[in-house]
Scaffold this motif. Structure first.
Motif, PDB file in Angstrom:
ATOM      1  N   ARG A  84      -6.639 -31.412 -20.258  1.00  0.00           N
ATOM      2  CA  ARG A  84      -8.619 -31.046 -20.586  1.00  0.00           C
ATOM      3  C   ARG A  84      -9.462 -30.442 -19.574  1.00  0.00           C
ATOM      4  NH1 ARG A  84      -8.293 -35.155 -23.825  1.00  0.00           N
ATOM      5  NH2 ARG A  84      -9.173 -37.140 -22.119  1.00  0.00           N
ATOM      6  N   ARG A  85      -9.282 -30.886 -18.067  1.00  0.00           N
ATOM      7  CA  ARG A  85      -9.898 -30.274 -17.210  1.00  0.00           C
ATOM      8  C   ARG A  85      -9.207 -29.268 -16.568  1.00  0.00           C
ATOM      9  NH1 ARG A  85      -9.145 -34.460 -14.408  1.00  0.00           N
ATOM     10  NH2 ARG A  85      -7.464 -33.559 -13.061  1.00  0.00           N
ATOM     11  N   ASN A  86      -8.100 -29.424 -16.268  1.00  0.00           N
ATOM     12  CA  ASN A  86      -7.661 -27.604 -15.301  1.00  0.00           C
ATOM     13  C   ASN A  86      -7.597 -26.568 -16.868  1.00  0.00           C
ATOM     14  OD1 ASN A  86      -6.505 -28.386 -12.962  1.00  0.00           O
ATOM     15  ND2 ASN A  86      -6.046 -29.844 -13.828  1.00  0.00           N
ATOM     16  N   ALA A  87      -7.286 -27.007 -17.657  1.00  0.00           N
ATOM     17  CA  ALA A  87      -7.599 -25.655 -19.139  1.00  0.00           C
ATOM     18  C   ALA A  87      -9.256 -25.020 -18.340  1.00  0.00           C
ATOM     19  CB  ALA A  87      -7.342 -25.951 -20.834  1.00  0.00           C
ATOM     20  N   SER A  88      -9.924 -26.047 -18.450  1.00  0.00           N
ATOM     21  CA  SER A  88     -10.930 -25.583 -18.114  1.00  0.00           C
ATOM     22  C   SER A  88     -11.063 -24.387 -16.556  1.00  0.00           C
ATOM     23  CB  SER A  88     -12.668 -26.228 -18.710  1.00  0.00           C
ATOM     24  OG  SER A  88     -11.854 -27.628 -17.939  1.00  0.00           O
ATOM     25  N   LEU A  89     -10.768 -25.038 -15.888  1.00  0.00           N
ATOM     26  CA  LEU A  89     -11.306 -24.874 -14.456  1.00  0.00           C
ATOM     27  C   LEU A  89     -10.209 -24.012 -13.944  1.00  0.00           C
ATOM     28  CD1 LEU A  89     -12.332 -28.091 -12.875  1.00  0.00           C
ATOM     29  CD2 LEU A  89     -13.852 -26.353 -13.900  1.00  0.00           C
ATOM     30  N   GLY A  90      -9.003 -23.932 -14.333  1.00  0.00           N
ATOM     31  CA  GLY A  90      -7.619 -23.381 -13.956  1.00  0.00           C
ATOM     32  C   GLY A  90      -7.063 -23.533 -12.407  1.00  0.00           C
ATOM     33  N   HIS A  91      -7.417 -25.220 -12.173  1.00  0.00           N
ATOM     34  CA  HIS A  91      -6.703 -25.799 -10.703  1.00  0.00           C
ATOM     35  C   HIS A  91      -5.690 -25.785 -11.235  1.00  0.00           C
ATOM     36  CE1 HIS A  91     -11.340 -27.486 -10.299  1.00  0.00           C
ATOM     37  NE2 HIS A  91     -10.787 -26.318  -9.590  1.00  0.00           N
ATOM     38  N   ASP A  92      -4.822 -25.410  -9.915  1.00  0.00           N
ATOM     39  CA  ASP A  92      -2.851 -25.990 -10.402  1.00  0.00           C
ATOM     40  C   ASP A  92      -3.146 -28.022 -10.323  1.00  0.00           C
ATOM     41  OD1 ASP A  92      -2.550 -23.445  -9.202  1.00  0.00           O
ATOM     42  OD2 ASP A  92      -2.130 -24.353  -7.351  1.00  0.00           O
ATOM     43  N   ILE A  93      -2.122 -27.699 -11.059  1.00  0.00           N
ATOM     44  CA  ILE A  93      -1.773 -28.892 -11.264  1.00  0.00           C
ATOM     45  C   ILE A  93      -0.543 -29.481 -10.556  1.00  0.00           C
ATOM     46  CG2 ILE A  93      -0.464 -30.285 -13.520  1.00  0.00           C
ATOM     47  CD1 ILE A  93      -1.683 -28.209 -15.444  1.00  0.00           C
ATOM     48  N   ASP A  94      -0.843 -30.522 -10.447  1.00  0.00           N
ATOM     49  CA  ASP A  94       0.734 -31.953  -9.193  1.00  0.00           C
ATOM     50  C   ASP A  94       0.388 -32.635 -10.016  1.00  0.00           C
ATOM     51  OD1 ASP A  94       2.247 -32.892  -8.310  1.00  0.00           O
ATOM     52  OD2 ASP A  94       1.446 -31.392  -6.188  1.00  0.00           O
ATOM     53  N   ASN A  95       0.969 -33.787 -10.605  1.00  0.00           N
ATOM     54  CA  ASN A  95       1.123 -35.327 -10.936  1.00  0.00           C
ATOM     55  C   ASN A  95       2.268 -35.708 -10.491  1.00  0.00           C
ATOM     56  OD1 ASN A  95       1.409 -33.842 -13.584  1.00  0.00           O
ATOM     57  ND2 ASN A  95       0.174 -35.498 -14.914  1.00  0.00           N
ATOM     58  N   GLU A  96       2.083 -37.006 -11.350  1.00  0.00           N
ATOM     59  CA  GLU A  96       3.381 -38.205 -11.558  1.00  0.00           C
ATOM     60  C   GLU A  96       3.435 -38.654 -12.747  1.00  0.00           C
ATOM     61  OE1 GLU A  96       4.047 -40.214  -8.480  1.00  0.00           O
ATOM     62  OE2 GLU A  96       5.065 -38.441  -6.872  1.00  0.00           O
ATOM     63  N   VAL A  97       4.709 -38.242 -13.301  1.00  0.00           N
ATOM     64  CA  VAL A  97       4.845 -38.395 -14.647  1.00  0.00           C
ATOM     65  C   VAL A  97       5.801 -39.181 -15.126  1.00  0.00           C
ATOM     66  CG1 VAL A  97       5.443 -36.811 -16.232  1.00  0.00           C
ATOM     67  CG2 VAL A  97       4.265 -38.622 -17.676  1.00  0.00           C
TER      68      VAL A  97
END
Length: 590
Positions: A101-114
């Protein structure tokens, strides 16, 4: 997986040059270049452990590589859209949704562990990274990303972090992590308006457990204490081992009443006897408590005040709980002042012995002396040891003061012997701190030799603190070595400790000193104790010395009850070394 049209257009713009377009608007050789790029892309992905994926601007999955499908056991149709969430660990789904939700609006790169569910039902950690493809206006067209299996690496990193944050023996939080947690909970308590208690535990006489039963038993005791505190400390709480035999616990509760109840529950958890193999041991502990916000608005202040409360509990004989009080800070300042004065007195060579005679009650003659520590203040004259009392509980200063006194006394004894003055035995006091050294007896005997003073000229006075702070085997070795050399042993302040009779049974003692609290203006009960000690001494063949004899009536009562020696102001106040010969001369001619 093929490149989609948006990516092809992006590549076309990168390889086209002005004036080189074909009839369709494409640069000569573009199709060949795009095929080469796609081929390179395919080989790169095939040889890489990464799983490539594509998503719509809102995060819905558009495409994913075959290896990703093979790992999860899902089909492409099942993962498209929101279907890929089915393989995300339930505990991680909220974080993933929030991130999108946050990145869809801001367009920041994604980097997470799941954590992702594998085909066999197990979960493995993966690192998901993605970047958006945008048009000239900044609008997100697609997300292109990769998924990397980092399970083994993350577990290794988590293991290293766990080892750094936890005590290796007990498995509870280590010092640094515990204090960091305390800082966090205090900040949260400030926001929530709740209360926090910091509780410090110090196991009394833990060294004796190791010495008497072995380190395996000591380790088992530490593990048991950690387990009991962890079980008793209902969340929100945190248990840590600060080092050695010191444990810590903080508790957060909405109000003081519930906080006190939680503290009592944790303390009570250590009441039951500890059992390990054939050993049963009652674990006494000193406990210090400081409360937030009453005793400190910051975690560092809270910790210092809990330390003061713990020091107060240990000073009270151990086995007690003390809450922080404002006057403890003043007491600590006084203690630090005493330590500073003691260091200065040592540095400036101001330590000196005064000598109080011991009187043979049957003959009224001087039978020996006790050397009492004094220090000479440059402006205020000779000062009593009470002005530096805290120094005798400090390992470094107690040892330095003891050795300085030994040097001064032995120098005096040598001088008297050279003049032909017979003082009888001179008693020197040894603190519990001095007795901790394994080489105490060796060093004292060596000093006697260095000064040319026979061991038969010296008596060593010890208190029951010597037994409480050291193992029985350690004390027995030292006492036996000293007595073998010719030094007699006096047990000072007899009757005021907890295990005097046991000590008389286990250790060779030559003299019992009856504490002045029983002799000076005693009640009938006190005098019953005095008589009992005298009788005990006679029965065991041990001489008795009564301290604090101030009146003729007390002297006569002691003599009638069979006490051997008396010491007190009735006979003489402590005198400087220069006056000892005069005392002996006056005693000789009277």
């Amino acid at each position: 997986m093929g490149l989609d049209e948006d990516l092809l257009e992006h590549l076309e713009r990168r390889v086209s040059r002005p004036g080189e377009a074909d009839e369709g608007g494409r640069a000569p050789g573009f199709e060949q270049t795009s095929r080469e790029l796609e081929e390179r892309y395919r080989y790169t992905i095939a040889l890489s452990p990464l799983v490539a994926w594509t998503a719509w601007p809102n995060g819905d999955i558009l495409d994913i590589d075959e290896p990703g499908l093979a790992r999860t056991g899902l089909s492409l149709g099942e993962v498209r859209g929101q279907g890929f969430f089915a393989v995300v660990h339930p505990d991680d789904r909220q974080n993933v949704a929030t991130m999108w939700r946050r990145n869809a609006s801001l367009g920041h790169d994604i980097d997470n562990e799941v954590r992702m569910r594998m085909r066999d039902g197990s979960y493995r950690w993966h690192r998901s990274r993605a970047a958006p493809l945008k048009d000239s206006s900044g609008k997100i067209l697609r997300w292109y990303g990769t998924i990397e299996d980092v399970h083994d690496r993350k577990l290794a990193a988590d293991s290293i972090r766990w080892a750094a944050e936890h005590d290796s023996l007990t498995g509870i939080w280590a010092r640094a992590a515990f204090l960091a947690g305390l800082d966090t909970v205090v900040h949260r308590a400030a926001e929530a308006g709740s209360e926090v208690a910091l509780v410090l535990f110090d196991l009394d006489n833990f060294k004796q457990v190791n010495d008497q039963f072995g380190h395996d038993t000591g380790d088992a005791l530490l593990k048991d204490v950690a387990a009991r505190l962890s079980e008793a400390a209902e969340v929100p709480a945190m248990v840590g081992r600060l080092g050695g035999d010191e444990f810590a616990l903080f508790l957060a509760r909405p109000d003081t009443a519930r906080l006190i109840a939680a503290i009592d529950q944790a303390v009570a958890a250590l009441d039951a006897p500890f059992r390990y193999e054939a050993v049963t041991y009652h674990c006494r502990s000193s406990v210090g408590v400081a409360l937030y916000p009453a005793d400190g608005a910051e975690s560092d202040t809270l910790r210092k005040n809990a330390d003061l409360a713990l020091y107060d509990a240990k000073g009270g004989g151990g086995g007690t709980l003390r809450y922080f009080r404002g006057e403890l800070r003043q007491q600590m300042q006084e203690r630090l002042s005493m330590l500073s004065i003691a260091r200065d007195a040592l540095d400036r060579d101001l330590i000196l012995p005064y000598y109080q005679p011991k009187i043979d009650l049957r003959t009224g003659r001087i039978a020996g002396f006790e050397a009492l520590l004094r220090w000479n203040h440059p402006g205020n004259g000779v000062q009593p040891p009470a002005t530096i009392a805290a120094a005798f509980d400090d390992p470094e200063l107690a040892l330095a003061l003891g050795e300085r006194m030994q040097d001064r006394v032995l120098a005096d004894v040598r001088a008297w012997r050279e003049r032909g003055v017979n003082t009888g035995r001179i008693a020197i006091n040894a603190s519990a701190m001095e007795f901790r050294g394994a080489d105490f007896a060796i060093k004292l005997i060596a000093r006697l030799a260095a000064f040319g003073v026979p061991a038969t000229s010296i008596e060593l006075e010890i208190t029951e603190g010597v037994f409480f702070d050291n193992s029985d085997a350690h004390v027995l070795r030292i006492i036996s070595a000293l007595r073998d050399a010719g030094i007699t042993i006096a047990l000072d302040d007899f009757g005021t400790g907890y295990a005097s009779l046991a000590h008389l049974k286990q250790f060779p003692v030559d003299v019992l000193k009856i504490d002045r609290s029983f002799v000076d203006a005693p009640s009938a009960c006190d005098w019953t104790i005095v008589r009992a000690i005298i009788g005990l001494g006679k029965g065991l063949g041990i001489r008795t010395v009564a301290e604090g004899v101030e009146t003729v009536e007390r002297r006569d009562a002691l003599l009638n009850d069979g006490c051997d020696f008396g010491q007190g102001y009735l006979f003489s106040a402590p005198v400087a070394g220069a006056a000892v010969a005069d005392l002996l001369e006056a005693d000789r001619v009277r």
